[in-house]
Design an enzyme around this catalytic site. Structure first.
Site, short mmCIF file in Angstrom:
data_model
loop_
_atom_site.label_atom_id
_atom_site.label_comp_id
_atom_site.label_asym_id
_atom_site.label_seq_id
_atom_site.Cartn_x
_atom_site.Cartn_y
_atom_site.Cartn_z
N GLU A 18 0.87 -1.12 0.03
CA GLU A 18 -0.06 0.15 0.17
C GLU A 18 0.95 1.26 0.05
O GLU A 18 1.44 1.47 0.96
CB GLU A 18 -0.87 -0.06 1.23
CG GLU A 18 -1.91 0.85 1.08
CD GLU A 18 -1.85 2.32 2.04
OE1 GLU A 18 -1.30 3.12 1.28
OE2 GLU A 18 -2.24 2.48 2.90
N CYS A 78 -2.32 8.39 4.10
CA CYS A 78 -2.13 7.84 2.55
C CYS A 78 -3.31 8.29 1.71
O CYS A 78 -3.08 8.58 0.45
CB CYS A 78 -1.57 6.34 2.47
SG CYS A 78 -0.05 5.83 3.20
#
Length: 469
Positions: free
Chosen positions: A243, A277
């Site tokens: 990720e 993020c």
């Protein structure tokens, strides 16, 4: 039940031996991180490898029981963990921050424990059937970030343990103490060496990624580091879930009520003071409501208190480290020089502390400006005006990042028509960054690959095996 001082004592090294860890809000030393070596990592991996067969042999029912007991133990130590997290990471106790993050750890553990991964009959032939099973991989290496250090560690740990793997955790160098404290609490329940933490530098992380006895790497962090991990995995053939960085776009469609969406927009961009993020990092607004959206966001920003995370009144904190502070500050200054209109903020909040930067809205920017094209990972949001929805979609898709995106509209059908055309792993409608333990999550393009959460998350930390006959 432990207390914060006990947890710190149990996970900290001695002064002069460990590495100083500072509170980003005050600069005070809060503890000393152990400085483990590559040799320490090798020992940890060996211990986890030795413990794995017995852990897998316990079976799903017993592992589920233990994961639920771990969740109970985290709940019993929740306030102590949240206080330590706030001091080390900087995020406030309240709002969608430290207490929220610790609570999410136990929620995710329980949800993962409750998730069922059924055997699949893939060929229903009575004479020669084929069934698909999922078995433990072995040892998982979990490399976490500093922005949500506890929650993302649990995202990596929970499914791995659930499927019978053991886990070696390497926390970020910026937030090792809170993660080691979390592991300490969890290991009050788990068998020895099923879950091992190693606190070290980049050399230790690189060794974990390339270790011959690691079967899977789960990593959350930058795209550059993700690429390095991919290269390392060529030698050990470790499976990967990556990720990576995001630069999430939001598109506000014409006809949308700015007041109705403003609060969700604000938290989509500025949760954890923008250090997320999958936060909203560039906002495209139709010219018919452009100024109204800016005005509504500015009004909300003015009401959100920022300061030391231990103050119960605050919901926004400092940047976690000087490197990230400098990135945000430099990008905003560059935007100012390019003619960006600073609506709120725009300069360091030195009256609060060295690493505080206020909520900053920058209007009248365009694609190609660094604050638009580069992930700021902080409390600065560029707002870009558009006229044609086709142009907004093209803008959303033009960058390498593809983690998340959002579409904002009073018309759900119109929003979905736009959403399916956006190149990202998740697209939210009239919200941004919301996650659920059963909804798969992962990126595309430069934001990585592999899925976490729910059934797909369990599959990702398992070996599929087909038995025919």
């Amino acid at each position: 039940m432990s207390n914060q001082a006990d947890l710190l004592t149990r996970v900290s090294a001695q002064e002069g031996v460990g590495r100083e860890i500072h509170d980003p809000a005050t600069g005070a030393v809060i503890g000393f991180a152990p400085v483990h070596t590559v040799a320490d990592l090798d020992s940890a991996v060996a211990a986890a490898r030795a413990a794995q067969p017995a852990w897998a042999a316990l079976g799903h029912a017993k592992r589920i029981e233990l994961l639920n007991a771990v969740a109970d133990k985290i709940d019993a130590n929740a306030e102590e963990l949240a206080q330590l997290l706030s001091r080390e990471q900087g995020k406030p106790l309240n709002g969608p921050n430290a207490r929220f993050e610790v609570g999410a750890c136990s929620v995710w553990l329980r949800a993962t424990a409750a998730t069922v991964l059924e055997t699949e009959t893939v060929v229903a032939d009575e004479a020669n059937p084929s069934q698909l099973f999922y078995k433990a991989l072995g040892v998982v290496g979990a490399i976490g970030p500093w922005n949500w250090p506890l929650m993302i560690s649990i995202w990596q740990i929970a499914p791995s343990l659930r499927m019978g793997n053991t886990v070696v955790v390497k926390p970020s160098e910026f937030t090792p103490l809170s993660v080691l404290a979390l592991l300490e609490v969890m290991n009050e329940v788990l068998p020895a060496d099923v879950l091992v933490g190693v606190s070290g530098d980049r050399e230790v992380g690189a060794r974990l990624a390339s270790h011959p006895d690691i079967d899977k790497i789960m990593f959350t962090g930058s795209t550059a580091t993700g690429r390095a991990i991919i290269r390392s995995s060529a030698d050990n053939l470790a499976r990967l879930t990556l990720e990576l960085g995001g630069n999430d776009a939001g598109i506000v469609l014409p006809g949308t009520d700015p007041a109705a969406i403003a609060e969700n927009l604000f938290w989509g961009a500025f949760i954890n003071t923008g250090q997320t993020c999958a936060a909203l990092k560039r906002l495209y607004v139709h010219d018919s409501i452009y100024e109204q959206v800016i005005e509504e966001l500015a009004g909300i920003a003015a009401k959100m208190p920022m300061g030391n995370g231990l103050d119960e009144n605050n919901v926004l904190g400092p940047l976690q480290n000087k490197k990230q502070f400098d990135i945000v500050s430099d990008l905003v200054e560059d935007a100012r020089k390019r003619g960006g209109r600073i609506v709120t903020g725009g300069s360091p909040a030195t009256e609060l502390g060295e690493l505080f930067y206020p909520i900053t809205l920058v209007a009248d920017l365009k694609d190609g400006d660094p604050l638009v094209d580069e992930e700021q990972f902080g409390p600065a949001l560029p707002i870009i005006k558009y006229t044609d929805v086709e142009d907004a979609i093209a803008s959303a898709n033009r960058l390498e990042a593809g983690l998340g995106a959002s579409v904002w509209s009073a018309d759900p059908a119109a929003a979905r028509e736009v959403a399916v055309r956006i190149e990202s792993g998740t697209v939210w409608i009239n919200q941004h960054g919301t996650i659920h333990p059963m909804a798969p999550f992962g990126g595309v393009k430069g934001s990585g690959y592999g899925l976490e959460f729910g059934v797909e998350g369990l599959k990702s930390v398992s070996i599929p095996q087909v038995i025919t006959g």
